[in-house]
Design a protein around this motif. Structure first.
Motif, PDB file in Angstrom:
ATOM      1  N   HIS A  60       0.208  -6.836   1.735  1.00 46.11           N
ATOM      2  CA  HIS A  60       0.434  -7.127   0.366  1.00 46.11           C
ATOM      3  C   HIS A  60       1.434  -8.392   0.658  1.00 46.11           C
ATOM      4  O   HIS A  60       1.270  -9.546  -0.134  1.00 46.11           O
ATOM      5  CB  HIS A  60       0.983  -6.241  -0.725  1.00 46.11           C
ATOM      6  CG  HIS A  60       0.746  -6.745  -2.185  1.00 46.11           C
ATOM      7  ND1 HIS A  60       1.315  -6.095  -3.234  1.00 46.11           N
ATOM      8  CD2 HIS A  60       0.499  -7.906  -2.716  1.00 46.11           C
ATOM      9  CE1 HIS A  60       1.009  -6.695  -4.268  1.00 46.11           C
ATOM     10  NE2 HIS A  60       0.581  -7.637  -3.942  1.00 46.11           N
TER      11      HIS A  60
ATOM     12  N   CYS B 223       5.882  -5.044  -0.662  1.00 43.90           N
ATOM     13  CA  CYS B 223       4.829  -4.056  -0.450  1.00 43.90           C
ATOM     14  C   CYS B 223       4.246  -4.606   0.917  1.00 43.90           C
ATOM     15  O   CYS B 223       3.988  -5.877   1.039  1.00 43.90           O
ATOM     16  CB  CYS B 223       3.834  -4.198  -1.498  1.00 43.90           C
ATOM     17  SG  CYS B 223       2.396  -3.159  -1.514  1.00 43.90           S
TER      18      CYS B 223
ATOM     19  N   HIS C 173      -1.243  -1.515   0.972  1.00 44.00           N
ATOM     20  CA  HIS C 173      -0.293  -1.643   0.147  1.00 44.00           C
ATOM     21  C   HIS C 173       0.447  -0.111   0.233  1.00 44.00           C
ATOM     22  O   HIS C 173      -0.011   0.670   0.993  1.00 44.00           O
ATOM     23  CB  HIS C 173      -0.917  -1.615  -1.217  1.00 44.00           C
ATOM     24  CG  HIS C 173      -1.495  -2.666  -1.597  1.00 44.00           C
ATOM     25  ND1 HIS C 173      -1.116  -3.836  -2.443  1.00 44.00           N
ATOM     26  CD2 HIS C 173      -3.019  -3.190  -1.366  1.00 44.00           C
ATOM     27  CE1 HIS C 173      -1.788  -4.826  -2.452  1.00 44.00           C
ATOM     28  NE2 HIS C 173      -3.000  -4.171  -1.733  1.00 44.00           N
TER      29      HIS C 173
END
Ligand code: ZN
Length: 223
Positions: free
Chosen positions: A129, A137, A32
């Protein structure tokens, strides 16, 4: 092995609740980014997650800043809140910053990934992500780096490491085992000695790699 700044060291708040997960249920490491300034602290992110989002704790399992410092988030074996519905399967590592991770941060993420694989006793998938949810992300450049086969080399190598493989004598774990398998495949397993593929980079691995490279060099000349 990278040192991880503990929760107490960065002044954590107590979680409202906590659910643990066994290593047998972990199958992936998800990257992330915080999509904010590199100066944000784990505590600021925790405050945002607990007060803004109403979560039980900081969402990520681990965090890495632009200097390459690693911070404990929820920790290795606590279920996070970062990529539902895969928070049991996935360990979430957050880069504190925007797209375009620093080499130092990349090196630390790779070290954390290797630690996770060693703890799980198998190779964990590398995911972003955006593989799970509809999100930008962890940033396009960060994502492409993390998913590339050359992810180890892209962050540069730690001091003293072989520049091509990013490993050095004394290193241990899955990456060393993979290297030793290659040495064996190249026909120089005998150089590894009686311990064979043991995941410990010692003199035998150095010698096996040297012999394999010698072969590759002479083959290249012939070609
Ligand atoms: Zn994310």
């Amino acid at each position: 092995m990278v040192d991880i700044v503990s929760r107490s060291a960065w002044g954590t708040r107590a979680p409202r609740s906590r659910q643990t997960v066994g290593w047998g249920s972990r199958s992936e490491v998800k990257l992330h980014y915080s999509a904010g300034p590199e100066s944000r602290t784990p505590r600021q992110i925790q405050d945002h997650h607990m007060d803004g989002n109403g979560w039980a704790d900081i969402g990520y399992n681990l965090l890495v800043d632009s200097d390459g410092t690693a911070y404990e988030g929820r920790g290795w074996t606590v279920v996070g809140a970062h990529a539902a519905p895969r928070n049991v399967a996935g360990i979430g590592i957050c880069y504190i910053g925007r797209d375009g991770m620093t080499p130092a941060a990349k090196r630390t993420v790779v070290e954390l990934y290797d630690m996770a694989c060693a703890k799980a006793s198998r190779t964990l998938a590398r995911r972003g992500h955006r593989d799970i949810n509809s999100t930008s992300c962890p940033g396009t450049a960060n994502y492409q780096w993390w998913k590339s086969a050359a992810f180890r080399a892209a962050g540069g190598t730690a001091e003293g490491s072989d520049p091509l493989i990013g490993l050095k004598k004394g290193d241990t774990g899955e990456p060393v085992k993979a290297l030793q398998e290659l040495v064996k495949f190249a026909g120089h397993g005998a150089a590894l000695g009686p311990t064979g593929v043991d995941g410990i980079y010692g003199d035998g691995t150095t010698e096996g790699l040297r012999l394999a490279r010698e072969d590759a060099g002479s083959a290249a000349k012939k070609g």
